[in-house]
Design an enzyme around this catalytic site. Structure first.
Site, PDB file in Angstrom:
ATOM      1  N   HIS A 108       0.848  -1.192   0.000  1.00  0.00           N
ATOM      2  CA  HIS A 108       0.000   0.000   0.000  1.00  0.00           C
ATOM      3  C   HIS A 108       0.880   1.237   0.000  1.00  0.00           C
ATOM      4  CE1 HIS A 108       0.865  -0.661   4.251  1.00  0.00           C
ATOM      5  NE2 HIS A 108       0.393   0.533   4.555  1.00  0.00           N
ATOM      6  N   HIS A 146       1.521   3.807   2.051  1.00  0.00           N
ATOM      7  CA  HIS A 146       2.133   4.513   3.180  1.00  0.00           C
ATOM      8  C   HIS A 146       3.657   4.546   3.035  1.00  0.00           C
ATOM      9  CE1 HIS A 146      -1.656   3.914   5.881  1.00  0.00           C
ATOM     10  NE2 HIS A 146      -1.734   4.985   5.107  1.00  0.00           N
ATOM     11  N   ASP A 167       6.096   4.374   5.027  1.00  0.00           N
ATOM     12  CA  ASP A 167       6.973   3.399   5.680  1.00  0.00           C
ATOM     13  C   ASP A 167       7.014   2.067   4.921  1.00  0.00           C
ATOM     14  OD1 ASP A 167       4.239   3.152   6.652  1.00  0.00           O
ATOM     15  OD2 ASP A 167       4.980   1.679   8.086  1.00  0.00           O
ATOM     16  N   HIS A 168       6.246   1.973   3.832  1.00  0.00           N
ATOM     17  CA  HIS A 168       6.290   0.765   2.997  1.00  0.00           C
ATOM     18  C   HIS A 168       6.890   1.045   1.624  1.00  0.00           C
ATOM     19  CE1 HIS A 168       3.784  -1.709   5.746  1.00  0.00           C
ATOM     20  NE2 HIS A 168       3.578  -0.494   6.218  1.00  0.00           N
ATOM     21  N   HIS A 193      -7.239  -1.070   5.726  1.00  0.00           N
ATOM     22  CA  HIS A 193      -6.195  -0.229   6.330  1.00  0.00           C
ATOM     23  C   HIS A 193      -6.030   1.024   5.472  1.00  0.00           C
ATOM     24  CE1 HIS A 193      -2.431   1.057   8.097  1.00  0.00           C
ATOM     25  NE2 HIS A 193      -1.831   0.930   6.935  1.00  0.00           N
ATOM     26  N   ASP A 238      -0.197  -4.275   6.019  1.00  0.00           N
ATOM     27  CA  ASP A 238      -0.800  -3.691   7.222  1.00  0.00           C
ATOM     28  C   ASP A 238      -2.274  -4.073   7.345  1.00  0.00           C
ATOM     29  OD1 ASP A 238       1.632  -2.570   7.695  1.00  0.00           O
ATOM     30  OD2 ASP A 238       0.979  -0.477   7.599  1.00  0.00           O
ATOM     31  N   HIS A 254       4.668  -5.302   9.898  1.00  0.00           N
ATOM     32  CA  HIS A 254       5.265  -4.784  11.138  1.00  0.00           C
ATOM     33  C   HIS A 254       5.297  -5.895  12.184  1.00  0.00           C
ATOM     34  CE1 HIS A 254       4.865  -0.372  10.215  1.00  0.00           C
ATOM     35  NE2 HIS A 254       3.894  -0.812   9.438  1.00  0.00           N
TER      36      HIS A 254
END
Ligand SMILES: [Zn+2]
Ligand SMILES: [Zn+2]
Length: 266
Positions: A56, A58, A60-61, A115, A138, A178
Site C-alpha cells: 500500500h 504509506h 513506511d512501505h 487499512h 498492514d 510490522h
C-alpha cells in the site's frame, strides 16, 4: 520459493521481505523502507532484485523504493489505485493478478482494502514441501489488524478479513508488514484474560526482539487474534460490559468494528 525476513530496526518496527526463485536467484522485495538492509541481504544471499512490491502507499512501505530501483533497476509493482500516490510504479495490479519471480515462484494478489482503500496482500499457494505464505502488509498483523486512521475504512477491513483472509488454509504462514506481536497480545489479554494460548505466547516472546519473533500460521492466529475470534463469548461479554456493543447477540461485523474502535484508544 525462498523467503528472507528483514527487520528494519526502526521505531515503526517494519518488516521487509525478499522472495526469491531458488533456480534463478531472481528476487522481489516487499515493502522496502530500509533499502541498505534489503540490498545487503540480497547481496549476502547472491540474489538479484528484479521487482519491488508495495502492499500500500504509506511511506513506511515505499520509502526505500527509489534507492532499491537506483541500485538494481527493479520494476515497481503496486495496486493500480495506489500507483499515483506512490510514484514510479511500472506495473499497476489488481486483485487476482499474478506476480511471477524467476522460473518457479508464482504469487497471487489478494484485494484487501481497509487499512487503506487500495491495499494488496500477496499469497503463495502451498507446495509438496512448503506451507502457503501470506504477505499481509498492514491488513493482518500477528495478533492484530491494521488501523484505519490513515485513509482506511473499518467496514472494508472487516470484509477483507471475512473474504479472502478467513478462507485461506490454516497452515498459511503470516508475514506481516510490522512486528506488533507483543503489544497486540496485550490487547488480546485485555479483551480475553483467560486466553491461555495468548498468555503462553506473550511469555515466550516478551524478551525477543523483532528480528527473532516467531512466524505464526493462520491456525495460531485464530487462537490469539481477537479480530479472528468474533464468536468468542468472553470477547462479546467484555464488549457488552464496556458498553462497546448494544445488543446481546451481536453479529461478527459488530464485534469486529467494536474491537477495532477500542484498539484505537488502547
Ligand atoms: Zn500502513
Ligand atoms: Zn505500516
Amino acid at each position: 520459493m525462498l523467503i528472507e525476513r528483514i527487520w528494519a530496526a526502526n521505531e515503526g518496527r517494519n518488516y521487509h521481505y525478499l522472495i526469491a526463485c531458488e533456480e534463478t536467484g531472481e528476487a522481489l522485495a516487499v515493502d522496502p523502507l530500509n533499502a541498505p538492509a534489503v540490498l545487503e541481504r540480497a547481496r549476502i544471499k547472491g540474489w538479484s532484485i528484479r521487482q519491488v512490491f508495495n502492499t500500500h502507499e504509506h511511506r513506511d512501505h515505499t520509502g526505500g523504493n527509489a534507492a532499491v530501483v537506483a541500485a538494481t533497476g527493479a520494476q515497481v509493482l503496486a495496486h493500480a489505485a495506489a500507483a499515483a500516490r506512490i510514484g514510479g510504479v511500472t506495473r499497476g495490479l489488481n486483485g487476482s493478478d499474478v506476480v511471477r519471480i524467476g522460473r518457479t515462484v508464482q504469487l497471487r494478489c489478494l484485494d484487501t482494502p481497509g487499512h487503506t482503500r487500495a491495499h494488496l496482500c500477496l499469497y503463495a499457494e502451498g507446495a509438496d514441501n512448503r506451507a502457503p505464505a501470506l504477505f499481509s502488509g498492514d491488513t493482518l498483523f500477528n495478533a492484530g489488524a491494521g488501523n484505519c486512521l490513515h485513509g482506511g475504512d473499518p467496514q472494508l477491513l472487516f470484509d477483507s478479513f471475512a473474504d479472502p483472509l478467513a478462507r485461506l488454509p490454516a497452515d498459511t504462514r503470516v508475514l506481516p508488514g510490522h512486528d506488533y506481536l507483543v503489544r497486540n497480545l496485550g490487547f488480546t489479554l485485555d479483551r480475553e484474560p483467560d486466553n491461555a494460548s495468548a498468555r503462553a505466547l506473550a511469555q515466550r516472546c516478551a524478551a525477543l526482539g523483532g528480528e527473532a519473533m516467531p512466524t505464526l500460521t493462520l491456525a495460531e492466529e485464530r487462537k490469539i487474534n481477537v479480530f479472528m475470534r468474533l464468536q468468542s463469548p468472553a470477547i462479546i461479554e467484555g464488549l457488552r460490559r464496556a458498553g462497546a456493543i448494544a445488543r446481546d447477540n451481536p453479529g461478527p461485523k459488530e464485534v469486529f468494528l467494536a474491537l477495532r474502535e477500542l484498539r484505537n484508544r488502547w
